[in-house]
Design a protein around this motif. Structure first.
Motif, PDB file in Angstrom:
ATOM      1  N   ARG A  56       0.748  -1.129  -0.233  1.00  0.00           N
ATOM      2  CA  ARG A  56      -0.052  -0.314  -0.071  1.00  0.00           C
ATOM      3  C   ARG A  56       1.115   1.431  -0.255  1.00  0.00           C
ATOM      4  NH1 ARG A  56      -3.956  -0.760   5.377  1.00  0.00           N
ATOM      5  NH2 ARG A  56      -2.379  -1.460   6.054  1.00  0.00           N
ATOM      6  N   PRO A  57       0.933   1.880  -0.895  1.00  0.00           N
ATOM      7  CA  PRO A  57       1.249   3.898  -0.466  1.00  0.00           C
ATOM      8  C   PRO A  57       1.498   3.824   0.303  1.00  0.00           C
ATOM      9  CG  PRO A  57       0.116   3.636  -2.811  1.00  0.00           C
ATOM     10  CD  PRO A  57      -0.948   2.343  -1.788  1.00  0.00           C
ATOM     11  N   ASP A  58       1.850   4.532   0.709  1.00  0.00           N
ATOM     12  CA  ASP A  58       1.840   5.588   2.110  1.00  0.00           C
ATOM     13  C   ASP A  58       3.816   6.081   2.129  1.00  0.00           C
ATOM     14  OD1 ASP A  58       2.931   6.161   4.945  1.00  0.00           O
ATOM     15  OD2 ASP A  58       2.796   4.343   5.267  1.00  0.00           O
ATOM     16  N   ALA A  59       3.587   7.562   2.028  1.00  0.00           N
ATOM     17  CA  ALA A  59       4.054   8.800   1.413  1.00  0.00           C
ATOM     18  C   ALA A  59       5.148   8.732   2.852  1.00  0.00           C
ATOM     19  CB  ALA A  59       3.365  10.097   1.544  1.00  0.00           C
ATOM     20  N   THR A  60       4.900   8.411   4.186  1.00  0.00           N
ATOM     21  CA  THR A  60       5.510   8.772   4.801  1.00  0.00           C
ATOM     22  C   THR A  60       7.129   7.114   4.838  1.00  0.00           C
ATOM     23  OG1 THR A  60       5.000   7.133   6.705  1.00  0.00           O
ATOM     24  CG2 THR A  60       4.658   9.546   6.543  1.00  0.00           C
ATOM     25  N   LEU A  61       7.284   6.658   4.299  1.00  0.00           N
ATOM     26  CA  LEU A  61       8.220   5.387   3.676  1.00  0.00           C
ATOM     27  C   LEU A  61       9.632   5.741   3.675  1.00  0.00           C
ATOM     28  CD1 LEU A  61       5.946   2.182   3.975  1.00  0.00           C
ATOM     29  CD2 LEU A  61       6.776   3.447   5.832  1.00  0.00           C
ATOM     30  N   HIS A  62      10.298   6.829   3.881  1.00  0.00           N
ATOM     31  CA  HIS A  62      11.513   7.413   3.223  1.00  0.00           C
ATOM     32  C   HIS A  62      11.810   7.041   4.106  1.00  0.00           C
ATOM     33  CE1 HIS A  62      10.604  11.392   2.183  1.00  0.00           C
ATOM     34  NE2 HIS A  62       8.537  10.444   0.551  1.00  0.00           N
ATOM     35  N   PRO A  63      13.248   6.220   3.456  1.00  0.00           N
ATOM     36  CA  PRO A  63      14.286   5.202   4.152  1.00  0.00           C
ATOM     37  C   PRO A  63      14.944   6.079   5.537  1.00  0.00           C
ATOM     38  CG  PRO A  63      14.997   5.749   2.984  1.00  0.00           C
ATOM     39  CD  PRO A  63      13.797   6.309   2.343  1.00  0.00           C
ATOM     40  N   GLU A  64      15.310   7.364   5.106  1.00  0.00           N
ATOM     41  CA  GLU A  64      15.546   8.187   6.261  1.00  0.00           C
ATOM     42  C   GLU A  64      14.900   8.606   7.870  1.00  0.00           C
ATOM     43  OE1 GLU A  64      16.533   9.493   2.517  1.00  0.00           O
ATOM     44  OE2 GLU A  64      14.826   9.442   3.295  1.00  0.00           O
ATOM     45  N   PHE A  65      13.176   8.749   7.326  1.00  0.00           N
ATOM     46  CA  PHE A  65      12.786   8.236   8.573  1.00  0.00           C
ATOM     47  C   PHE A  65      12.446   6.890   9.179  1.00  0.00           C
ATOM     48  CE2 PHE A  65       8.078   8.047  10.220  1.00  0.00           C
ATOM     49  CZ  PHE A  65       8.007   9.131  10.814  1.00  0.00           C
ATOM     50  N   THR A  66      12.150   5.741   8.158  1.00  0.00           N
ATOM     51  CA  THR A  66      12.433   4.248   8.890  1.00  0.00           C
ATOM     52  C   THR A  66      13.208   4.094   9.781  1.00  0.00           C
ATOM     53  OG1 THR A  66      12.812   3.373   6.716  1.00  0.00           O
ATOM     54  CG2 THR A  66      10.116   3.877   7.222  1.00  0.00           C
ATOM     55  N   LEU A  67      14.287   4.096   9.161  1.00  0.00           N
ATOM     56  CA  LEU A  67      15.632   4.490  10.377  1.00  0.00           C
ATOM     57  C   LEU A  67      15.819   5.313  11.456  1.00  0.00           C
ATOM     58  CD1 LEU A  67      18.647   4.060   7.301  1.00  0.00           C
ATOM     59  CD2 LEU A  67      17.481   2.090   8.449  1.00  0.00           C
ATOM     60  N   ALA A  68      14.925   6.907  11.517  1.00  0.00           N
ATOM     61  CA  ALA A  68      15.378   6.997  12.535  1.00  0.00           C
ATOM     62  C   ALA A  68      14.140   5.899  13.725  1.00  0.00           C
ATOM     63  CB  ALA A  68      14.538   8.567  12.199  1.00  0.00           C
ATOM     64  N   HIS A  69      13.225   6.002  12.883  1.00  0.00           N
ATOM     65  CA  HIS A  69      12.058   4.887  13.968  1.00  0.00           C
ATOM     66  C   HIS A  69      12.527   4.200  14.637  1.00  0.00           C
ATOM     67  CE1 HIS A  69       8.496   2.284  14.335  1.00  0.00           C
ATOM     68  NE2 HIS A  69       8.016   3.492  15.280  1.00  0.00           N
ATOM     69  N   TRP A  70      13.476   3.075  13.636  1.00  0.00           N
ATOM     70  CA  TRP A  70      13.969   2.290  14.033  1.00  0.00           C
ATOM     71  C   TRP A  70      15.266   1.861  15.057  1.00  0.00           C
ATOM     72  CZ3 TRP A  70      19.229   0.331  15.394  1.00  0.00           C
ATOM     73  CH2 TRP A  70      18.867  -0.847  15.160  1.00  0.00           C
ATOM     74  N   ALA A  71      16.125   3.576  14.988  1.00  0.00           N
ATOM     75  CA  ALA A  71      16.356   4.193  16.032  1.00  0.00           C
ATOM     76  C   ALA A  71      15.922   4.198  17.236  1.00  0.00           C
ATOM     77  CB  ALA A  71      17.236   5.084  15.807  1.00  0.00           C
ATOM     78  N   MET A  72      14.565   4.554  17.209  1.00  0.00           N
ATOM     79  CA  MET A  72      14.179   5.162  18.520  1.00  0.00           C
ATOM     80  C   MET A  72      13.877   3.918  19.318  1.00  0.00           C
ATOM     81  SD  MET A  72      14.127   8.318  19.448  1.00  0.00           S
ATOM     82  CE  MET A  72      12.558   8.278  20.849  1.00  0.00           C
ATOM     83  N   LEU A  73      13.128   2.884  18.448  1.00  0.00           N
ATOM     84  CA  LEU A  73      12.714   1.724  19.015  1.00  0.00           C
ATOM     85  C   LEU A  73      14.107   0.479  19.532  1.00  0.00           C
ATOM     86  CD1 LEU A  73       9.746   0.609  17.022  1.00  0.00           C
ATOM     87  CD2 LEU A  73      10.401   1.750  19.200  1.00  0.00           C
TER      88      LEU A  73
END
Length: 168
Positions: A56-73
Protein backbone atom coordinates in the motif's frame (compact mmCIF):
# COMPACT_ATOMS: atom_id res chain seq x y z
CA UNK A 1 34.07 13.61 9.19
CA UNK A 2 35.68 13.31 5.74
CA UNK A 3 38.32 10.89 7.01
CA UNK A 4 35.70 8.69 8.63
CA UNK A 5 33.43 8.17 5.59
CA UNK A 6 32.12 4.64 5.49
CA UNK A 7 32.56 3.61 1.82
CA UNK A 8 30.61 0.37 2.34
CA UNK A 9 27.62 2.32 3.65
CA UNK A 10 27.79 4.83 0.79
CA UNK A 11 27.88 2.07 -1.83
CA UNK A 12 25.00 0.29 -0.08
CA UNK A 13 22.96 3.53 -0.33
CA UNK A 14 23.37 3.48 -4.11
CA UNK A 15 22.49 -0.23 -4.26
CA UNK A 16 19.35 0.37 -2.17
CA UNK A 17 18.37 3.33 -4.36
CA UNK A 18 18.68 1.06 -7.40
CA UNK A 19 16.52 -1.59 -5.66
CA UNK A 20 13.89 1.05 -4.93
CA UNK A 21 13.81 2.10 -8.58
CA UNK A 22 13.52 -1.50 -9.77
CA UNK A 23 10.62 -2.06 -7.35
CA UNK A 24 8.74 1.02 -8.62
CA UNK A 25 9.70 3.54 -5.96
CA UNK A 26 11.78 6.70 -6.31
CA UNK A 27 15.48 5.79 -6.03
CA UNK A 28 16.46 6.56 -2.46
CA UNK A 29 18.33 4.36 -0.01
CA UNK A 30 19.76 4.90 3.47
CA UNK A 31 22.01 3.14 5.97
CA UNK A 32 22.27 3.56 9.76
CA UNK A 33 25.85 3.12 11.00
CA UNK A 34 26.89 2.79 14.64
CA UNK A 35 29.50 4.99 16.25
CA UNK A 36 31.99 2.15 15.76
CA UNK A 37 31.28 1.92 12.01
CA UNK A 38 29.01 -1.15 12.06
CA UNK A 39 26.01 -1.15 9.72
CA UNK A 40 23.02 -1.51 12.02
CA UNK A 41 20.05 -1.20 9.66
CA UNK A 42 19.23 -0.10 6.12
CA UNK A 43 16.17 0.56 4.01
CA UNK A 44 15.06 1.85 0.66
CA UNK A 45 12.27 4.15 -0.38
CA UNK A 46 8.86 2.41 -0.24
CA UNK A 47 6.44 5.31 -0.78
CA UNK A 48 4.79 3.60 -3.76
CA UNK A 49 5.18 -0.08 -2.93
CA UNK A 50 4.38 0.25 0.78
CA UNK A 51 5.86 -1.43 3.81
CA UNK A 52 7.60 -4.75 3.37
CA UNK A 53 4.95 -7.10 2.08
CA UNK A 54 2.16 -4.55 2.48
CA UNK A 55 1.99 -3.09 -1.05
CA UNK A 56 0.00 0.00 0.00
CA UNK A 57 1.38 3.44 -0.86
CA UNK A 58 2.55 5.40 2.17
CA UNK A 59 4.14 8.83 1.71
CA UNK A 60 5.99 8.49 5.04
CA UNK A 61 8.01 5.44 4.05
CA UNK A 62 11.18 7.34 3.28
CA UNK A 63 14.20 5.25 4.31
CA UNK A 64 15.57 8.04 6.51
CA UNK A 65 12.28 8.19 8.41
CA UNK A 66 12.07 4.42 8.90
CA UNK A 67 15.69 4.32 10.12
CA UNK A 68 14.99 7.10 12.64
CA UNK A 69 11.98 5.13 13.87
CA UNK A 70 14.04 1.92 14.10
CA UNK A 71 16.78 3.76 16.01
CA UNK A 72 14.25 5.15 18.50
CA UNK A 73 12.98 1.64 19.21
CA UNK A 74 16.33 -0.15 19.28
CA UNK A 75 19.10 2.20 20.45
CA UNK A 76 19.53 4.18 23.64
CA UNK A 77 20.07 7.95 23.51
CA UNK A 78 23.88 7.67 23.62
CA UNK A 79 23.98 5.09 20.81
CA UNK A 80 21.67 7.25 18.68
CA UNK A 81 23.86 10.32 19.21
CA UNK A 82 26.94 8.40 18.02
CA UNK A 83 25.17 6.80 15.03
CA UNK A 84 25.36 8.27 11.53
CA UNK A 85 22.88 8.06 8.68
CA UNK A 86 24.29 7.64 5.20
CA UNK A 87 21.82 8.36 2.45
CA UNK A 88 21.58 8.62 -1.31
CA UNK A 89 19.75 11.95 -1.10
CA UNK A 90 19.66 14.74 1.44
CA UNK A 91 16.82 14.35 3.94
CA UNK A 92 13.52 16.10 3.24
CA UNK A 93 11.95 18.27 5.95
CA UNK A 94 9.99 15.33 7.43
CA UNK A 95 13.07 13.12 7.65
CA UNK A 96 15.30 15.92 8.95
CA UNK A 97 12.81 16.55 11.76
CA UNK A 98 12.54 12.85 12.61
CA UNK A 99 16.34 12.56 12.66
CA UNK A 100 16.63 15.54 15.03
CA UNK A 101 13.77 14.43 17.30
CA UNK A 102 15.39 10.99 17.66
CA UNK A 103 18.73 12.52 18.59
CA UNK A 104 20.67 10.81 15.83
CA UNK A 105 24.19 11.93 14.99
CA UNK A 106 25.69 13.08 11.68
CA UNK A 107 24.21 12.69 8.21
CA UNK A 108 26.26 11.93 5.12
CA UNK A 109 24.32 12.43 1.89
CA UNK A 110 25.46 11.50 -1.60
CA UNK A 111 23.27 14.07 -3.37
CA UNK A 112 21.92 17.35 -2.08
CA UNK A 113 18.42 18.76 -2.26
CA UNK A 114 19.79 21.56 -4.45
CA UNK A 115 21.25 19.03 -6.91
CA UNK A 116 18.02 17.06 -7.03
CA UNK A 117 15.97 20.20 -7.71
CA UNK A 118 18.39 21.29 -10.43
CA UNK A 119 18.29 17.87 -12.08
CA UNK A 120 14.48 17.91 -12.08
CA UNK A 121 14.53 21.33 -13.76
CA UNK A 122 17.07 20.12 -16.34
CA UNK A 123 14.89 17.08 -17.09
CA UNK A 124 11.73 19.18 -17.32
CA UNK A 125 10.13 17.25 -14.48
CA UNK A 126 7.26 19.11 -12.88
CA UNK A 127 6.39 18.01 -9.39
CA UNK A 128 3.62 19.17 -7.10
CA UNK A 129 5.28 20.30 -3.91
CA UNK A 130 3.80 19.34 -0.58
CA UNK A 131 6.82 20.72 1.26
CA UNK A 132 9.49 23.25 0.42
CA UNK A 133 12.85 21.92 -0.69
CA UNK A 134 14.96 22.67 2.38
CA UNK A 135 18.46 21.68 3.34
CA UNK A 136 18.77 19.54 6.47
CA UNK A 137 20.20 22.41 8.51
CA UNK A 138 17.28 24.67 7.52
CA UNK A 139 15.08 22.25 9.47
CA UNK A 140 17.50 20.91 12.07
CA UNK A 141 20.42 23.34 12.47
CA UNK A 142 22.26 21.27 15.07
CA UNK A 143 22.92 18.22 12.89
CA UNK A 144 26.39 17.78 11.42
CA UNK A 145 26.08 17.09 7.68
CA UNK A 146 28.43 16.17 4.89
CA UNK A 147 27.73 15.94 1.17
CA UNK A 148 27.41 15.73 -1.72
CA UNK A 149 29.85 12.90 -2.41
CA UNK A 150 31.56 13.46 -5.75
CA UNK A 151 31.41 10.50 -8.13
CA UNK A 152 28.63 8.68 -6.33
CA UNK A 153 26.35 11.67 -6.89
CA UNK A 154 26.49 11.04 -10.65
CA UNK A 155 25.44 7.40 -10.09
CA UNK A 156 22.43 8.55 -8.09
CA UNK A 157 21.59 11.20 -10.71
CA UNK A 158 21.55 8.46 -13.37
CA UNK A 159 18.97 6.52 -11.33
CA UNK A 160 16.71 9.58 -11.10
CA UNK A 161 17.07 10.30 -14.81
CA UNK A 162 16.14 6.69 -15.55
CA UNK A 163 13.05 7.03 -13.34
CA UNK A 164 11.95 10.23 -15.04
CA UNK A 165 12.51 8.74 -18.51
CA UNK A 166 10.19 5.83 -17.60
CA UNK A 167 7.40 8.30 -16.91
CA UNK A 168 7.40 9.24 -20.57
Amino acid sequence: MTDSLNREALELCVKLAREALEAGDAPFGSVLVSGTGKILQHDRNRTVTGAKGDMRPDATLHPEFTLAHWAMLNLDAEERARASVYTSGEHCAMCSAAHAYCGLGPIVYITSTAQYSRWMDEAGVKQGKVLRDLAINDVAPGIQVQGPIEGLDEQVKALHVERWSRRG
